[in-house]
Design an enzyme around this catalytic site. Structure first.
Site, PDB file in Angstrom:
ATOM      1  N   HIS A 103      58.601  51.088 -17.489  1.00  0.00           N
ATOM      2  CA  HIS A 103      58.521  49.757 -18.224  1.00  0.00           C
ATOM      3  C   HIS A 103      57.256  49.920 -18.915  1.00  0.00           C
ATOM      4  O   HIS A 103      56.173  50.461 -18.452  1.00  0.00           O
ATOM      5  CB  HIS A 103      58.360  48.705 -17.472  1.00  0.00           C
ATOM      6  CG  HIS A 103      59.459  48.181 -16.517  1.00  0.00           C
ATOM      7  ND1 HIS A 103      59.694  48.423 -15.386  1.00  0.00           N
ATOM      8  CD2 HIS A 103      60.692  47.432 -17.013  1.00  0.00           C
ATOM      9  CE1 HIS A 103      60.973  48.081 -14.747  1.00  0.00           C
ATOM     10  NE2 HIS A 103      61.456  47.380 -15.760  1.00  0.00           N
ATOM     11  N   ASP A 106      54.084  48.578 -16.909  1.00  0.00           N
ATOM     12  CA  ASP A 106      53.991  49.349 -15.641  1.00  0.00           C
ATOM     13  C   ASP A 106      52.788  50.236 -16.050  1.00  0.00           C
ATOM     14  O   ASP A 106      52.007  50.857 -15.382  1.00  0.00           O
ATOM     15  CB  ASP A 106      55.005  50.103 -15.115  1.00  0.00           C
ATOM     16  CG  ASP A 106      56.302  49.725 -14.945  1.00  0.00           C
ATOM     17  OD1 ASP A 106      56.307  48.283 -14.697  1.00  0.00           O
ATOM     18  OD2 ASP A 106      57.257  50.515 -15.095  1.00  0.00           O
ATOM     19  N   HIS A 273      72.627  46.510  -7.408  1.00  0.00           N
ATOM     20  CA  HIS A 273      73.190  45.449  -8.352  1.00  0.00           C
ATOM     21  C   HIS A 273      74.599  45.474  -8.049  1.00  0.00           C
ATOM     22  O   HIS A 273      75.208  44.196  -8.335  1.00  0.00           O
ATOM     23  CB  HIS A 273      72.837  45.898  -9.819  1.00  0.00           C
ATOM     24  CG  HIS A 273      71.458  45.773 -10.142  1.00  0.00           C
ATOM     25  ND1 HIS A 273      70.725  46.107 -11.376  1.00  0.00           N
ATOM     26  CD2 HIS A 273      70.325  45.515  -9.278  1.00  0.00           C
ATOM     27  CE1 HIS A 273      69.616  45.913 -11.176  1.00  0.00           C
ATOM     28  NE2 HIS A 273      69.136  45.810  -9.962  1.00  0.00           N
ATOM     29  N   ASP A 298      70.774  53.922 -11.358  1.00  0.00           N
ATOM     30  CA  ASP A 298      69.601  53.516 -10.490  1.00  0.00           C
ATOM     31  C   ASP A 298      69.837  53.691  -9.200  1.00  0.00           C
ATOM     32  O   ASP A 298      70.581  52.844  -8.630  1.00  0.00           O
ATOM     33  CB  ASP A 298      69.167  52.235 -11.125  1.00  0.00           C
ATOM     34  CG  ASP A 298      67.978  52.105 -12.112  1.00  0.00           C
ATOM     35  OD1 ASP A 298      67.793  53.189 -12.704  1.00  0.00           O
ATOM     36  OD2 ASP A 298      67.399  51.166 -12.465  1.00  0.00           O
TER      37      ASP A 298
HETATM   38  C1  XUL Z   1      65.545  45.134 -11.645  1.00  0.00           C
HETATM   39  C2  XUL Z   1      65.634  46.487 -12.084  1.00  0.00           C
HETATM   40  C3  XUL Z   1      64.682  47.013 -13.163  1.00  0.00           C
HETATM   41  C4  XUL Z   1      65.453  47.589 -14.022  1.00  0.00           C
HETATM   42  C5  XUL Z   1      64.760  48.215 -15.251  1.00  0.00           C
HETATM   43  O1  XUL Z   1      66.349  44.715 -10.471  1.00  0.00           O
HETATM   44  O2  XUL Z   1      66.529  47.210 -11.445  1.00  0.00           O
HETATM   45  O3  XUL Z   1      63.707  47.562 -12.514  1.00  0.00           O
HETATM   46  O4  XUL Z   1      66.088  49.036 -13.493  1.00  0.00           O
HETATM   47  O5  XUL Z   1      64.048  46.974 -15.943  1.00  0.00           O
HETATM   48 CO    CO Z   2      67.169  49.308 -11.849  1.00  0.00          CO
END
Ligand code: XUL
Ligand code: CO
Length: 440
Positions: A103, A106, A273, A298
């Site tokens: 990000h 960061d 998620h 992710d």
């Molecule tokens: C939040 C998340 C973030 C995204 C990028 O839950 O997963 O870190 O991956 O903004």
């Molecule tokens: Co994420």
């Protein structure tokens, strides 16, 4: 890279095979191993998430950080950010990760004004570019943090205040510039605080329209600067808001199609998620793949007994095998990769823990990849599923799929010819046992 080393007692992690007693070694991820003309490093496309690995300090709502790193010393925030980045690239290299992700906030400190923040980002991006060149580590994706600063308390592009929308646009513009400058292969949009808590103060339709307007502006801007990377949406159902607009892949597909955005986006699917949305990881991968929108992962996991986003390293080879089967069957991740959006537990305070964590995640994915390839090569499940749907391969079944037949004809068929359907077993228990033969 700077001459100073930050992980002095730890060398490059080597592949030692599944039976090694060595803890700081790979058991399944052999970066140099060639499979079908590509190295494992190229197949897996692992990536390190800067925010967790290098900005995570182990804080939680009940207490401050526990993790103290030696490179976090000094008074000049930009110099500290550069030193931190040197440590990060040493880590990326030693852990054999070909990619990293960030990000904007960061990697570079936020300034008192947007202009100052942009200046800080420019300095750090220039430093990152040198480190990328020196190490060969590449950028999987970049993104903007539109959720930490208080100005985003009611969202970014869905904020009721157009001023915040404008600020968010300016910030994403700059984050896209940074991603382009670093050769990022994708750009991610996670909805941050794009959602709401109560309808008493919210106009849902206007907020969704604004989100779509923002995405169209991003598409236009990418074209104008020649950014060819893939745009990815990262669905999440809740947290921080109660109702996040990007709930899951299916919801996002509906949103993107409604606003004519679907051809510009794929998905960055995060395991934790998916489970927060009440789905399995594999379900989300299949939904994205079915829409031709499987983009990136992710890689993390939640905790079965905890209802929030714990972002843990995933070592569940069974879950990952099922995910890899769906990823490989869906044609792979293309320009995407497996990004460890996972953080150390609060008491994991040693620098070595960062290595153990990523070794576990990488080895588990690598093992899952190999098992999934065997499963698909042997084709037992594929054959079972193909047989299960075979009544649609010919005759009236084929006519149904090709929409050549309607209710009247089907009624006639049942009344005169077919009669009562015969019950056919789904054989779930048999298949679960079959899956275990690949795992143990
Ligand atoms: C939040 C998340 C973030 C995204 C990028 O839950 O997963 O870190 O991956 O903004
Ligand atoms: Co994420």
């Amino acid at each position: 890279m700077s001459k100073e080393t930050f992980f002095q007692n730890i060398g490059t992690i080597a592949y030692e095979g599944p039976r090694t007693e060595k803890a700081l070694a790979f058991r399944h991820y052999n970066p140099a191993e060639v499979i079908d003309g590509k190295t494992m490093k190229e197949h897996m496309r692992f990536s390190i998430a800067y925010w967790h690995a290098f900005r995570g300090v182990g804080s939680d709502p009940f207490g401050p950080g526990t993790i103290v790193r030696p490179w976090e010393q000094g008074t000049d925030v930009v110099s500290i950010a550069k030193k931190r980045m040197d440590a990060a690239f040493e880590f990326f290299t030693k852990i054999e990760s070909p990619f990293w992700c960030f990000h904007d906030r960061d990697i570079a400190p936020e300034g008192a004004t947007l202009a100052e923040s942009n200046k800080n980002l420019d300095a750090i991006v220039a430093h990152a570019k040198e480190l990328q060149k020196a190490t060969g580590v590449k950028l999987l994706w970049g993104t903007a943090n539109l959720f930490s600063n208080p100005r985003f308390m009611c969202g970014a592009s869905t904020n009721p205040d157009a001023h915040v929308f404008a600020y968010s646009a300016a910030q994403v513009k700059k984050a896209m510039d940074a991603t382009l400058e670093l050769g990022g292969e994708n750009y991610v949009f996670w909805g941050g605080r794009e959602g709401y808590e109560t309808m008493l103060n919210t106009n849902l339709k206007r907020e969704q329209d604004h989100l779509a307007a923002f995405m169209h502006m991003a598409v236009d801007y990418a074209k104008s600067i020649g950014f060819k990377g893939q745009f990815l949406i990262e669905p999440k159902p809740k947290e921080p808001t109660k109702h996040q607009y990007d709930f899951d892949c299916a919801t996002c597909i509906g949103f993107l199609r409604t606003y004519g955005l679907d051809k510009y986006f794929k998905f960055n699917i995060e395991t934790n998620h998916a489970t927060l949305a009440g789905h399995t990881f594999q379900h989300e991968i299949e939904v994205a793949a079915a829409a031709g929108m499987l983009g990136s992962i992710d890689a993390n996991t939640g905790d079965l007994l905890v209802g929030w986003d714990t972002d843990q390293f995933n070592t569940d080879v069974k879950e990952l095998t099922l995910a890899m089967v769906s990823i490989l069957r869906g044609g792979g991740l293309g320009t995407g990769g497996l990004n460890f959006d996972a953080k150390l537990r609060r008491p994991s305070v040693d620098a070595e823990d960062l290595f153990h964590a990523h070794i576990g995640g990488m080895d588990s994915y690598a093992a899952a990849f190999k098992i999934a390839r065997r499963i698909l090569a042997e084709g037992k499940f594929e054959k079972f599923v193909a047989d299960r749907y075979s009544s649609y391969d010919s005759g009236y079944g084929k006519d149904i799929e090709q929409r050549k037949i309607g209710f009247k004809e089907l009624e006639q068929l049942v009344l005169t010819n077919l009669g009562e359907p015969k019950l056919r077993s789904g054989k779930q228990e048999y298949l679960e046992n079959l899956l275990n033969t690949y795992l143990c």
